[in-house]
Design a protein around this motif. Structure first.
Motif, PDB file in Angstrom:
ATOM      1  N   HIS A 116      35.459  44.795  38.390  1.00 18.83           N
ATOM      2  CA  HIS A 116      36.155  43.888  39.312  1.00 18.83           C
ATOM      3  C   HIS A 116      37.674  44.130  39.330  1.00 18.83           C
ATOM      4  CE1 HIS A 116      36.909  39.967  41.239  1.00 18.83           C
ATOM      5  NE2 HIS A 116      37.887  39.819  40.377  1.00 18.83           N
ATOM      6  N   HIS A 120      40.113  45.306  42.395  1.00 19.76           N
ATOM      7  CA  HIS A 120      41.353  44.669  42.865  1.00 19.76           C
ATOM      8  C   HIS A 120      42.427  45.738  43.101  1.00 19.76           C
ATOM      9  CE1 HIS A 120      40.970  40.385  43.082  1.00 19.76           C
ATOM     10  NE2 HIS A 120      40.495  40.248  41.866  1.00 19.76           N
ATOM     11  N   SER A 141      45.496  38.085  38.480  1.00 16.84           N
ATOM     12  CA  SER A 141      44.477  37.216  39.085  1.00 16.84           C
ATOM     13  C   SER A 141      44.364  35.935  38.276  1.00 16.84           C
ATOM     14  CB  SER A 141      43.143  37.958  39.125  1.00 16.84           C
ATOM     15  OG  SER A 141      42.626  38.079  37.831  1.00 16.84           O
ATOM     16  N   ASP A 316      39.522  37.252  45.626  1.00 15.50           N
ATOM     17  CA  ASP A 316      38.246  37.951  45.491  1.00 15.50           C
ATOM     18  C   ASP A 316      37.546  38.179  46.828  1.00 15.50           C
ATOM     19  OD1 ASP A 316      38.716  38.087  42.838  1.00 15.50           O
ATOM     20  OD2 ASP A 316      37.332  36.486  42.274  1.00 15.50           O
TER      21      ASP A 316
HETATM   22 ZN    ZN Z   1      39.507  38.700  41.053  1.00 15.13          ZN
END
Ligand code: ZN
Ligand code: KG4
Length: 345
Positions: A116, A120, A141, A316
């Motif tokens: 993840h 990003h 984040s 996200d």
């Molecule tokens: Zn994230």
């Protein structure tokens, strides 16, 4: 002759957004669907894992269907299924991973596992064709604050990360202290626009002259004590504060966080000889942070290029998952049906 288009279906459920997207050849966004759970977590002032997981289960199927319909693709024209399987909340990740494995099996399509945080970073490269490498990536984040040495989209080395609160988490907690609406990041940014960033000096934790790690719990506690008295022994002053006082606290807090992010980014970029700086993650939507990093990039000779994720792809989404997966597809890096979610990574 041009090679056949590669369509990848991306799936993202690592925290509190259920997302699916179809991206062609890594950069042509055919669809992007995000079902946000902000309303569900609002009253708790943060993400409740069990609520997140249940909402993912409810939304995952309709979100995937909508992404396929918006992209006007059928399962026959999908070349691979990509899913973020780490890091994140295990009981949230497992929903996306299970959906992806099921589709991979049923449709007989390759499965691609995506980190993840790396995704990003990929969102910062979405529209860039001539990226100068190495690049320094700052990923900020709700769950992470990380610096990566990026040698290529698939070659990333972690240089530093937060030892306590993530930057976004600090924004969310300070918003709660100031009784601003959830999610805190956008609320703090909005309030800060009318405030004076020099009104109050909040601490900037640098963790020593060489460290590339971050710590944001000190600045959060400083705001708490400013509002509630040292060691929280005073009364809560927030209710009696004027809008201007709240705005000044928000602006001063935001300035302290940005100061640290910019200085550490500079430190890391100098250390690896970065030619460009990549910025991604939810906090990357913050205009003051984007401007400060732009200034940093222009202050070096020759100037470095700042590649910030487009604002709609900072928080996200599944576009970043499908986009990064294209590089793995081209490199032949696939997962199998034993793929599991992983909280860390
Ligand atoms: Zn994230
Ligand atoms: O990347 P993301 O959607 O989820 C995680 O992977 O954690 O980031 C969400 C975080 C939240 O903490 C939210 O408050 C923060 O990003 N955020 C912002 C802004 N927009 C979202 N923080 C500061 N300024 C913003 N404009």
């Amino acid at each position: 002759m041009k090679a056949k288009t590669v369509n990848i279906l991306g799936i993202e459920t690592s925290c509190d957004e259920t997302a699916a997207a179809v991206v062609a050849d890594g950069g042509i966004i055919k669809s992007s669907i995000v079902a946000s759970q902000n309303k569900l977590h609002e009253k708790y002032g943060g993400v409740v894992p069990e609520i997140a997981s249940r909402a993912h289960i409810e939304k995952i199927y309709p979100v995937i269907i909508e992404a396929m319909e918006q992209a006007e693709v059928t399962k026959e024209s999908i070349d691979a299924i990509a899913v973020a399987n780490q890091p994140g909340l295990s009981i949230a990740l497992v929903v996306g991973v299970t959906a992806a494995k099921t589709l991979s099996f049923a449709w007989e399509k390759p499965l691609i596992a995506i980190n993840h945080l790396h995704a990003h970073m990929q969102s910062a490269m979405l529209s860039e064709e001539n990226l100068q490498l190495p690049a320094l990536a700052l990923i900020v984040s709700g769950g992470h604050t990380s610096l990566f040495d990026c040698q290529s989209p698939l070659e990333l080395e972690l240089l530093g990360s937060t030892i306590d609160d993530a930057a976004g988490e600090a924004f969310d907690k300070v918003a709660t202290i100031l009784k601003l609406p959830y999610p805190g990041g956008p609320s703090i940014e909005k309030a800060a626009k009318n405030g004076n960033p020099n009104a109050i000096y909040f601490p900037r934790s640098m963790l020593g002259p060489d460290s590339l790690d971050f710590s944001f719990s000190g600045v959060k506690t400083a705001v708490l004590y400013y509002c509630r008295g040292q060691d929280m022994k005073g009364e809560d002053k927030v209710d009696s504060m004027t809008r201007q006082e709240i705005a000044d606290i928000a602006a001063s807090f935001q300035a302290a966080v940005i100061d640290v992010l910019v200085k550490k980014t500079q430190r890391a970029a100098d250390r690896i000889g970065a030619k460009a700086i990549l910025l991604g993650g939810g906090v990357a939507a913050n205009s003051a942070l984007r401007n400060a990093l732009e200034q940093l990039c222009n202050s070096t000779t020759p100037p470095r290029k700042l590649l910030a994720a487009p604002k709609q792809y900072c928080t996200d989404n599944a576009v970043m998952v499908a986009s990064l997966a294209y590089h793995k597809f081209e490199a032949g890096i696939f997962a199998d049906l034993t793929l599991e979610p992983k909280a860390t990574g």
